[in-house]
Design an enzyme around this catalytic site. Structure first.
Site, PDB file in Angstrom:
ATOM      1  CE  LYS A 232      -0.337  11.519  -9.348  1.00 29.23           C
ATOM      2  NZ  LYS A 232      -1.552  10.733  -9.129  1.00 29.23           N
ATOM      3  CG  ASN A 233       1.213   8.110  -8.234  1.00 29.44           C
ATOM      4  OD1 ASN A 233       0.305   8.909  -8.007  1.00 29.44           O
ATOM      5  ND2 ASN A 233       1.427   7.594  -9.441  1.00 29.44           N
TER       6      ASN A 233
ATOM      7  CB  CYS B  98      -6.788  10.031 -14.273  1.00 30.92           C
ATOM      8  SG  CYS B  98      -5.645  11.386 -14.018  1.00 30.92           S
TER       9      CYS B  98
ATOM     10  NE  ARG C 250      -7.826   4.650 -11.824  1.00 35.32           N
ATOM     11  CZ  ARG C 250      -7.021   5.670 -11.515  1.00 35.32           C
ATOM     12  NH1 ARG C 250      -7.301   6.883 -11.920  1.00 35.32           N
ATOM     13  NH2 ARG C 250      -5.923   5.467 -10.803  1.00 35.32           N
TER      14      ARG C 250
ATOM     15  CB  ILE D  15     -11.419  -0.463  -5.024  1.00 35.94           C
ATOM     16  CG1 ILE D  15     -12.880  -0.460  -4.582  1.00 35.94           C
ATOM     17  CG2 ILE D  15     -11.030   0.883  -5.595  1.00 35.94           C
ATOM     18  CD1 ILE D  15     -13.095   0.358  -3.312  1.00 35.94           C
ATOM     19  CG  ASP D  16     -11.398  -6.363  -7.839  1.00 32.71           C
ATOM     20  OD1 ASP D  16     -11.135  -5.330  -8.472  1.00 32.71           O
ATOM     21  OD2 ASP D  16     -10.857  -7.456  -8.081  1.00 32.71           O
ATOM     22  CD  GLN D  17      -7.429  -8.213  -6.851  1.00 34.44           C
ATOM     23  OE1 GLN D  17      -6.612  -8.892  -6.234  1.00 34.44           O
ATOM     24  NE2 GLN D  17      -8.540  -8.734  -7.354  1.00 34.44           N
TER      25      GLN D  17
ATOM     26  CG  ASP E   4       1.285   6.700 -14.090  1.00 31.83           C
ATOM     27  OD1 ASP E   4       0.236   6.306 -14.632  1.00 31.83           O
ATOM     28  OD2 ASP E   4       1.481   6.633 -12.864  1.00 31.83           O
TER      29      ASP E   4
ATOM     30  NE  ARG F 207      -5.629  14.404  -9.729  1.00 29.13           N
ATOM     31  CZ  ARG F 207      -5.440  13.283 -10.422  1.00 29.13           C
ATOM     32  NH1 ARG F 207      -5.883  13.176 -11.641  1.00 29.13           N
ATOM     33  NH2 ARG F 207      -4.845  12.255  -9.872  1.00 29.13           N
TER      34      ARG F 207
HETATM   35  C1  EPZ Z   1      -1.627   3.849  -9.363  1.00 28.47           C
HETATM   36  O1  EPZ Z   1      -3.024   3.721  -9.566  1.00 28.47           O
HETATM   37  C2  EPZ Z   1      -1.287   5.265  -9.704  1.00 28.47           C
HETATM   38  N1  EPZ Z   1      -2.050   6.143  -8.833  1.00 28.47           N
HETATM   39  C3  EPZ Z   1      -1.600   5.530 -11.161  1.00 28.47           C
HETATM   40  O2  EPZ Z   1      -1.106   6.836 -11.413  1.00 28.47           O
HETATM   41  C4  EPZ Z   1      -0.858   4.534 -12.042  1.00 28.47           C
HETATM   42  O3  EPZ Z   1      -1.273   4.667 -13.386  1.00 28.47           O
HETATM   43  C5  EPZ Z   1      -1.146   3.108 -11.585  1.00 28.47           C
HETATM   44  O4  EPZ Z   1      -0.881   2.958 -10.177  1.00 28.47           O
HETATM   45  C6  EPZ Z   1      -0.324   2.070 -12.324  1.00 28.47           C
HETATM   46  O5  EPZ Z   1       1.040   2.323 -12.128  1.00 28.47           O
HETATM   47  C7  EPZ Z   1      -1.646   6.349  -7.594  1.00 28.47           C
HETATM   48  O6  EPZ Z   1      -0.627   5.852  -7.159  1.00 28.47           O
HETATM   49  C8  EPZ Z   1      -2.463   7.264  -6.782  1.00 28.47           C
HETATM   50  P1  EPZ Z   1      -3.356  -0.152  -9.935  1.00 28.47           P
HETATM   51  P2  EPZ Z   1      -3.796   2.478  -8.981  1.00 28.47           P
HETATM   52  O7  EPZ Z   1      -4.219  -0.584  -8.813  1.00 28.47           O
HETATM   53  O8  EPZ Z   1      -3.146   2.063  -7.723  1.00 28.47           O
HETATM   54  C9  EPZ Z   1      -6.446  -3.162 -12.002  1.00 28.47           C
HETATM   55  C10 EPZ Z   1      -1.012   8.880 -12.565  1.00 28.47           C
HETATM   56  O9  EPZ Z   1      -1.138   9.381 -13.712  1.00 28.47           O
HETATM   57  N2  EPZ Z   1      -7.061  -3.249 -10.654  1.00 28.47           N
HETATM   58  O10 EPZ Z   1      -1.935  -0.505  -9.926  1.00 28.47           O
HETATM   59  O11 EPZ Z   1      -5.224   2.834  -8.938  1.00 28.47           O
HETATM   60  C11 EPZ Z   1      -6.683  -1.803 -12.629  1.00 28.47           C
HETATM   61  O12 EPZ Z   1      -7.934  -1.753 -13.270  1.00 28.47           O
HETATM   62  C12 EPZ Z   1      -1.809   7.694 -12.219  1.00 28.47           C
HETATM   63  O13 EPZ Z   1      -0.239   9.315 -11.702  1.00 28.47           O
HETATM   64  C13 EPZ Z   1      -8.067  -4.173 -10.444  1.00 28.47           C
HETATM   65  O14 EPZ Z   1      -8.479  -4.915 -11.331  1.00 28.47           O
HETATM   66  O15 EPZ Z   1      -3.506   1.411 -10.113  1.00 28.47           O
HETATM   67  C14 EPZ Z   1      -5.498  -1.672 -13.551  1.00 28.47           C
HETATM   68  O16 EPZ Z   1      -5.798  -2.336 -14.756  1.00 28.47           O
HETATM   69  C15 EPZ Z   1      -3.115   7.526 -12.775  1.00 28.47           C
HETATM   70  N3  EPZ Z   1      -8.629  -4.225  -9.192  1.00 28.47           N
HETATM   71  C16 EPZ Z   1      -4.392  -2.437 -12.839  1.00 28.47           C
HETATM   72  O17 EPZ Z   1      -5.052  -3.252 -11.857  1.00 28.47           O
HETATM   73  C17 EPZ Z   1      -8.213  -3.426  -8.166  1.00 28.47           C
HETATM   74  O18 EPZ Z   1      -8.747  -3.541  -7.059  1.00 28.47           O
HETATM   75  C18 EPZ Z   1      -3.362  -1.579 -12.128  1.00 28.47           C
HETATM   76  O19 EPZ Z   1      -4.032  -0.658 -11.274  1.00 28.47           O
HETATM   77  C19 EPZ Z   1      -7.176  -2.510  -8.407  1.00 28.47           C
HETATM   78  C20 EPZ Z   1      -6.621  -2.445  -9.663  1.00 28.47           C
END
Ligand code: EPZ
Length: 445
Positions: free
Chosen positions: A22-23, A117, A122, A124-126, A331, A423
């Site tokens: 999925k991811n 979810c 969550r 998206i600043d990065q 996950d 999903r």
């Molecule tokens: C991906 O989410 C996955 N989703 C998530 O899968 C998974 O839990 C997560 O990576 C971690 O492995 C998809 O791939 C679609 P991150 P993502 O950006 O990319 C912080 C599932 O069940 N962060 O790696 O959104 C954030 O708050 C799910 O399949 C910022 O601070 O996760 C978190 O603490 C749900 N600023 C950490 O980074 C940002 O701009 C990791 O988030 C982005 C993230």
């Protein structure tokens, strides 16, 4: 309301097949917007997030043809729109990949803030940092809610030109790493992305784009280098030819891990096909600590994972700390918790990625689990067994945990809110029934 009904207690036994990740696919499908030729994608899982991605592509003007189950031909050559329909963007988290892909393609992108979810904050600043590092201008479109509070409703990105640059991520983020790659693939010059996430789906995105002609190196490490190219046409020799490239989505690490834990929780004996064993290392190690047998087995020229537990064996506790890959995946945290509810002794879980990933605990308690939560973790006191109950899937992986608990429990478990599960898990009922689960899906209007 649709629900799953599980009659627990059956040992899972037999062969099960893992679908495409999925991811990964939720990034590969938006990435097709960067291509200058059509392509064929195989091993596409039958999940609702894919349906949303394909609908977004079509709404943007792409042609999507289903060639057979799990295989799609996608042509984005005629796409002119740069705006993701808001209702669709809000339906899933991964809609943010359309921002990176459209920016990379057209130097403009508009999308509503993504849904997905609820795991706490969550941001998206990065992602925005990555886009801005490449020269994009970010506009946050704000609205006021009923309480008079301002919130960000959508994001608009614009750039005259995207320039290769250094993107130094402050947080290890899967999504921001993927989006930085998408935006940089066709930028002018070389982009260096630092502090990258290393998940298998990041490597898969880079492999797909490279296969189509991109120059990306270092995926799977902390530093990714993207040398911008002007066109993505498969390779030069294919220009003007009718030949199309076919790419298969990497197997789903988390689906495979879910099957491994389900096999362990039911004291089963399951051979998992279509898995990449080194992706499963940390999950396998935790299961082995619990007393589960995990083996790599060759079957028909393929390496499978066999997970088995003898029928009356009591399992031991273990401790889990979720971390970015190659650490234990967040996950898999809820699914592993479901197993740890029925081992002998106390297990500790530390959740280091998401701030609110324990909403499933209340549901497991309804089944007899003894769990205390802390600010970023949980302490699980193993009980001899769980009993069936009416529970809900609070999110995708929480729902998978409910399935595992229901399969292992005595009696009947009814799981509602299964749209979360659908999903991300392809044909979950059929797959689990195939290895002996007594499980059905009931549709109620
Ligand atoms: C991906 O989410 C996955 N989703 C998530 O899968 C998974 O839990 C997560 O990576 C971690 O492995 C998809 O791939 C679609 P991150 P993502 O950006 O990319 C912080 C599932 O069940 N962060 O790696 O959104 C954030 O708050 C799910 O399949 C910022 O601070 O996760 C978190 O603490 C749900 N600023 C950490 O980074 C940002 O701009 C990791 O988030 C982005 C993230």
């Amino acid at each position: 309301m649709d629900k799953f009904v599980i009659q627990g207690g059956n040992r899972l036994k037999g062969d099960i097949y893992v679908s495409g990740a999925k991811n990964s696919v939720v990034a590969l499908l938006p990435a097709t917007l960067l291509l200058d030729v059509p392509c064929i994608i195989e091993n596409v899982p039958d999940i609702s997030d894919v349906k949303i991605c394909l609908t977004i592509l079509e709404e943007l003007g792409a042609t999507v043809e289903k060639l057979r189950e799990g295989t799609y031909r996608i042509s984005t050559v005629d796409v002119t729109s740069t705006e993701v329909p808001a209702e669709l963007a809000r339906k899933m988290r991964a809609s943010y990949y359309f921002l990176g892909a459209l920016l990379g393609r057209s130097h403009r992108a508009v999308a509503a803030m993504p849904g997905g979810c609820n795991l706490g904050e969550r941001p998206i600043d990065q992602h925005l940092l990555a886009f801005e590092s490449l020269g994009a201008e970010t506009m946050l479109i704000k609205k006021i809610d009923n309480d008079g509070t301002a919130y960000i409703d959508a994001v608009e990105l614009k750039a005259e030109t995207l320039y290769g640059s250094t993107v130094s991520l402050n947080v290890v983020s899967v999504g921001a790493t993927m989006n930085a790659i998408l935006a940089a693939v066709k930028a002018d010059g070389t982009t260096v992305i630092e502090n990258c996430a290393r998940e298998p789906h990041i490597v898969d995105l880079a492999n797909f784009l490279n296969y189509m002609g991109a120059h990306i190196s270092g995926a799977g490490t902390h530093k990714i280098i993207v040398e911008g190219v002007q066109k993505l046409i498969g390779n030069d020799a294919l220009e003007g030819s009718v030949e199309e490239r076919t790419y298969a989505v990497v197997p789903d690490q988390i689906e495979a891990g879910t099957f491994m834990v389900a096999a362990a929780a039911t004291r089963g004996d399951v051979l998992i096909h279509g898995v990449i064993p080194h992706h499963m290392k940390d999950i396998a190690e935790r299961l082995v600590e619990c007393g589960v047998t995990v083996e790599e087995v060759e079957s028909d020229d393929e390496v499978c994972i066999r997970v088995s537990v003898s029928e009356n064996r009591r399992l031991r506790p273990t401790n889990i700390k979720t971390e970015p890959y190659p650490g234990f995946p967040t996950d898999m945290q809820p699914q592993m918790a479901a197993l740890l509810c029925i081992v002998d002794g106390q297990s500790n879980i530390s959740e280091q990625v998401w701030e609110d990933r324990f909403r499933y605990v209340a549901e497991l308690r309804l089944m007899g689990a003894q769990i205390n939560t802390t600010h970023d973790g949980a302490i699980i006191f193993g009980v001899p067994g769980l009993h069936g109950a009416k529970v809900k899937a609070c999110d995708l992986r929480a729902g998978a945990a409910m399935i595992i608990a229901g399969l292992a429990a005595d009696g009947t478990t009814e799981i509602t809110d299964i749209h979360h599960i659908e999903r991300g898990y392809s044909n979950i009922v059929e797959k689990l029934r195939g290895i002996g689960a007594d499980m059905k899906r009931i549709s109620e209007d």
